[in-house]
Motif scaffolding. Structure first.
Motif, PDB file in Angstrom:
ATOM      1  N   ALA A  25       0.834  -1.206   0.000  1.00  0.00           N
ATOM      2  CA  ALA A  25       0.000   0.000   0.000  1.00  0.00           C
ATOM      3  C   ALA A  25       0.868   1.256   0.000  1.00  0.00           C
ATOM      4  N   ALA A  26       1.941   1.249   0.776  1.00  0.00           N
ATOM      5  CA  ALA A  26       2.835   2.409   0.831  1.00  0.00           C
ATOM      6  C   ALA A  26       3.523   2.630  -0.511  1.00  0.00           C
ATOM      7  N   PHE A  27       3.925   1.566  -1.174  1.00  0.00           N
ATOM      8  CA  PHE A  27       4.621   1.695  -2.454  1.00  0.00           C
ATOM      9  C   PHE A  27       3.672   2.171  -3.551  1.00  0.00           C
ATOM     10  N   GLU A  28       2.445   1.695  -3.546  1.00  0.00           N
ATOM     11  CA  GLU A  28       1.489   2.172  -4.550  1.00  0.00           C
ATOM     12  C   GLU A  28       1.127   3.635  -4.311  1.00  0.00           C
ATOM     13  N   THR A  39       9.852   9.942 -15.559  1.00  0.00           N
ATOM     14  CA  THR A  39       8.950   8.780 -15.479  1.00  0.00           C
ATOM     15  C   THR A  39       7.554   9.155 -14.976  1.00  0.00           C
ATOM     16  N   SER A  40       7.332  10.444 -14.707  1.00  0.00           N
ATOM     17  CA  SER A  40       6.060  10.852 -14.109  1.00  0.00           C
ATOM     18  C   SER A  40       4.878  10.681 -15.058  1.00  0.00           C
ATOM     19  N   GLN A  41       5.161  10.581 -16.370  1.00  0.00           N
ATOM     20  CA  GLN A  41       4.085  10.399 -17.342  1.00  0.00           C
ATOM     21  C   GLN A  41       3.669   8.946 -17.509  1.00  0.00           C
ATOM     22  N   LEU A  42       4.430   8.056 -16.906  1.00  0.00           N
ATOM     23  CA  LEU A  42       4.047   6.647 -16.958  1.00  0.00           C
ATOM     24  C   LEU A  42       2.825   6.402 -16.082  1.00  0.00           C
ATOM     25  N   PRO A  43       2.060   5.358 -16.367  1.00  0.00           N
ATOM     26  CA  PRO A  43       0.974   4.998 -15.444  1.00  0.00           C
ATOM     27  C   PRO A  43       1.551   4.654 -14.072  1.00  0.00           C
ATOM     28  N   ALA A  44       0.851   5.046 -13.027  1.00  0.00           N
ATOM     29  CA  ALA A  44       1.291   4.694 -11.676  1.00  0.00           C
ATOM     30  C   ALA A  44       1.348   3.170 -11.547  1.00  0.00           C
ATOM     31  N   GLY A  45       2.459   2.676 -11.024  1.00  0.00           N
ATOM     32  CA  GLY A  45       2.652   1.241 -10.928  1.00  0.00           C
ATOM     33  C   GLY A  45       1.688   0.580  -9.950  1.00  0.00           C
ATOM     34  N   ARG A  46       1.339  -0.642 -10.275  1.00  0.00           N
ATOM     35  CA  ARG A  46       0.486  -1.447  -9.412  1.00  0.00           C
ATOM     36  C   ARG A  46       1.058  -2.860  -9.334  1.00  0.00           C
ATOM     37  N   ASP A  61       0.968 -31.590  -1.624  1.00  0.00           N
ATOM     38  CA  ASP A  61       1.050 -30.158  -1.344  1.00  0.00           C
ATOM     39  C   ASP A  61       2.087 -29.885  -0.265  1.00  0.00           C
ATOM     40  N   ALA A  62       2.909 -28.857  -0.501  1.00  0.00           N
ATOM     41  CA  ALA A  62       3.942 -28.508   0.473  1.00  0.00           C
ATOM     42  C   ALA A  62       3.966 -26.998   0.714  1.00  0.00           C
ATOM     43  N   GLY A  63       2.813 -26.377   0.546  1.00  0.00           N
ATOM     44  CA  GLY A  63       2.704 -24.965   0.852  1.00  0.00           C
ATOM     45  C   GLY A  63       2.845 -24.073  -0.365  1.00  0.00           C
ATOM     46  N   GLY A  64       2.949 -22.785  -0.118  1.00  0.00           N
ATOM     47  CA  GLY A  64       3.054 -21.807  -1.199  1.00  0.00           C
ATOM     48  C   GLY A  64       2.963 -20.408  -0.636  1.00  0.00           C
ATOM     49  N   GLY A  65       2.532 -19.491  -1.483  1.00  0.00           N
ATOM     50  CA  GLY A  65       2.459 -18.117  -1.009  1.00  0.00           C
ATOM     51  C   GLY A  65       1.866 -17.189  -2.037  1.00  0.00           C
ATOM     52  N   LEU A  66       2.230 -15.917  -1.932  1.00  0.00           N
ATOM     53  CA  LEU A  66       1.712 -14.885  -2.816  1.00  0.00           C
ATOM     54  C   LEU A  66       2.884 -14.058  -3.317  1.00  0.00           C
ATOM     55  N   MET A  67       3.026 -14.000  -4.626  1.00  0.00           N
ATOM     56  CA  MET A  67       4.067 -13.223  -5.278  1.00  0.00           C
ATOM     57  C   MET A  67       3.453 -11.912  -5.755  1.00  0.00           C
ATOM     58  N   SER A  68       4.007 -10.791  -5.320  1.00  0.00           N
ATOM     59  CA  SER A  68       3.499  -9.467  -5.690  1.00  0.00           C
ATOM     60  C   SER A  68       4.633  -8.706  -6.357  1.00  0.00           C
ATOM     61  N   VAL A  69       4.479  -8.400  -7.644  1.00  0.00           N
ATOM     62  CA  VAL A  69       5.542  -7.738  -8.395  1.00  0.00           C
ATOM     63  C   VAL A  69       4.980  -6.534  -9.139  1.00  0.00           C
ATOM     64  N   MET A  70       5.684  -5.416  -9.046  1.00  0.00           N
ATOM     65  CA  MET A  70       5.367  -4.210  -9.794  1.00  0.00           C
ATOM     66  C   MET A  70       6.509  -3.963 -10.782  1.00  0.00           C
ATOM     67  N   ARG A  71       6.157  -3.733 -12.042  1.00  0.00           N
ATOM     68  CA  ARG A  71       7.161  -3.487 -13.073  1.00  0.00           C
ATOM     69  C   ARG A  71       6.851  -2.189 -13.808  1.00  0.00           C
ATOM     70  N   GLY A  72       7.923  -1.455 -14.145  1.00  0.00           N
ATOM     71  CA  GLY A  72       7.776  -0.281 -14.987  1.00  0.00           C
ATOM     72  C   GLY A  72       6.961   0.831 -14.387  1.00  0.00           C
ATOM     73  N   GLY A  73       7.070   1.047 -13.086  1.00  0.00           N
ATOM     74  CA  GLY A  73       6.329   2.132 -12.451  1.00  0.00           C
ATOM     75  C   GLY A  73       7.050   3.463 -12.580  1.00  0.00           C
ATOM     76  N   ARG A  74       6.491   4.462 -11.924  1.00  0.00           N
ATOM     77  CA  ARG A  74       7.098   5.795 -11.954  1.00  0.00           C
ATOM     78  C   ARG A  74       8.317   5.880 -11.042  1.00  0.00           C
ATOM     79  N   VAL A  75       8.245   5.232  -9.900  1.00  0.00           N
ATOM     80  CA  VAL A  75       9.319   5.246  -8.906  1.00  0.00           C
ATOM     81  C   VAL A  75      10.104   3.941  -8.956  1.00  0.00           C
ATOM     82  N   PHE A  76       9.388   2.835  -9.078  1.00  0.00           N
ATOM     83  CA  PHE A  76       9.999   1.510  -9.039  1.00  0.00           C
ATOM     84  C   PHE A  76      10.078   0.930 -10.449  1.00  0.00           C
TER      85      PHE A  76
END
Length: 297
Positions: A25-28, A39-46, A61-76
């Motif tokens: 949430a802080a990064f978005e 890079t300010s004209q790029l769409p805000a990264g999500r 089954d041996a577990g897993g998780g959630l991968m959250s990746v932002m690419r090509g953002g204004r800051v990141f």
């Protein structure tokens, strides 16, 4: 004891998920507020979300998780914030390594394990804004439990004030628990993030800890939570300070070369990368830390 430990495992896993939500949430929000620079004209990264999974050798089954990746953002340019909870049995190589490093007897007789954690790596658009890494985790075997993790700053263009500020926040959060923690874990980070074949560190350090078990789970869990909380407190002000600094092609070149150094470390030396690949976790999640672009000279 088993019921109590199961509750503690769930508590730790839930906390890593909560921390992930706060960071994303802080990064978005940072992306939304970027209104200056090339890079300010790029769409805000999500963040793009993908569930990850792990299967054991027998296909169960041996577990897993959630991968959250932002690419090509204004800051990141690329940032990943992954959480996972995995379990099963350690392979023979991991058993031997863990028994040797941690002095745990009986690993071969009962190689069960459970691990949960959060892992973050951010590569920035602006070469003056430093890359950063953070992770915290809990590991359990029938022979013992422990916490680990830390946070370290990886600028390609170093600013002394950024380094001082980053370390000051780490120290403040460590000192809440034990005045000996910061110097101990800073030294550990300096040793751990050293690249022998380059004869240099990969960044300007931070803190690193592993095998952390004082015998009081609640006390140690409170500490590892503060290690996680220190991340945004340390990193966001530095990013705010540097994200609008004008950069040149030479600055971008320096960033790409430094990213090559970062990639070398993660592929050759990093324990988390080795464990993730050896234990059969989703390789895309394990290798999330690699930069989108890098260069070698």
């Amino acid at each position: 004891m088993t019921d109590k430990m199961d509750a503690q495992k769930a508590q730790a896993s839930d906390w890593f998920g909560t921390l992930r939500n706060e960071i994303c949430a802080a990064f978005e929000a940072l992306e939304d507020s970027q209104t200056e620079g090339p890079t300010s004209q790029l769409p805000a990264g999500r963040f793009e979300l993908r569930e990850t999974s792990r299967t054991s050798a027998d296909g169960s089954d041996a577990g897993g998780g959630l991968m959250s990746v932002m690419r090509g953002g204004r800051v990141f340019e690329k940032v990943g914030v992954n959480i996972s909870t995995v379990y099963g049995e350690l392979g023979e190589g991991a058993q031997r390594a863990m028994a040797a490093r941690k002095g745990l007897a009986g690993m071969a007789d009962d190689p069960r394990f459970w691990a949960s954690g959060i892992s973050l790596v951010a590569h920035m658009q602006n070469p003056h804004a430093p890359a950063v890494h953070m992770n915290t985790r809990m590991f359990w075997t029938p022979h013992g439990w422990w916490f680990g993790g830390g946070s370290d700053l990886n600028p390609c263009l170093e600013y002394e004030q950024d380094t001082l500020d980053f370390h000051a926040v780490q120290k403040t959060h460590c000192d809440r628990h034990d005045a000996q923690y910061y110097p101990k874990f800073k030294e550990w980070a300096d040793e751990y993030f050293y690249i022998p074949h380059r004869k240099r560190a990969r960044g300007v350090g931070g803190i690193f800890l592993d095998d952390h078990n004082t015998g009081d789970w609640a006390v140690d869990f409170a500490f590892i939570q503060d290690v996680g909380r220190a991340f945004l407190a340390a990193f966001l002000p530095i990013t705010e300070r540097r994200r609008n600094t004008p950069w040149t092609e030479a600055d971008k070149e320096a960033q790409l070369v430094h990213r090559g150094l970062y990639a070398e470390y993660n592929l050759v030396y990093d324990r988390g990368t080795k464990f993730g690949l050896e234990s059969g976790h989703d390789p895309e999640a394990v290798l999330m830390s690699l930069p989108p672009l890098a260069k070698w000279i």
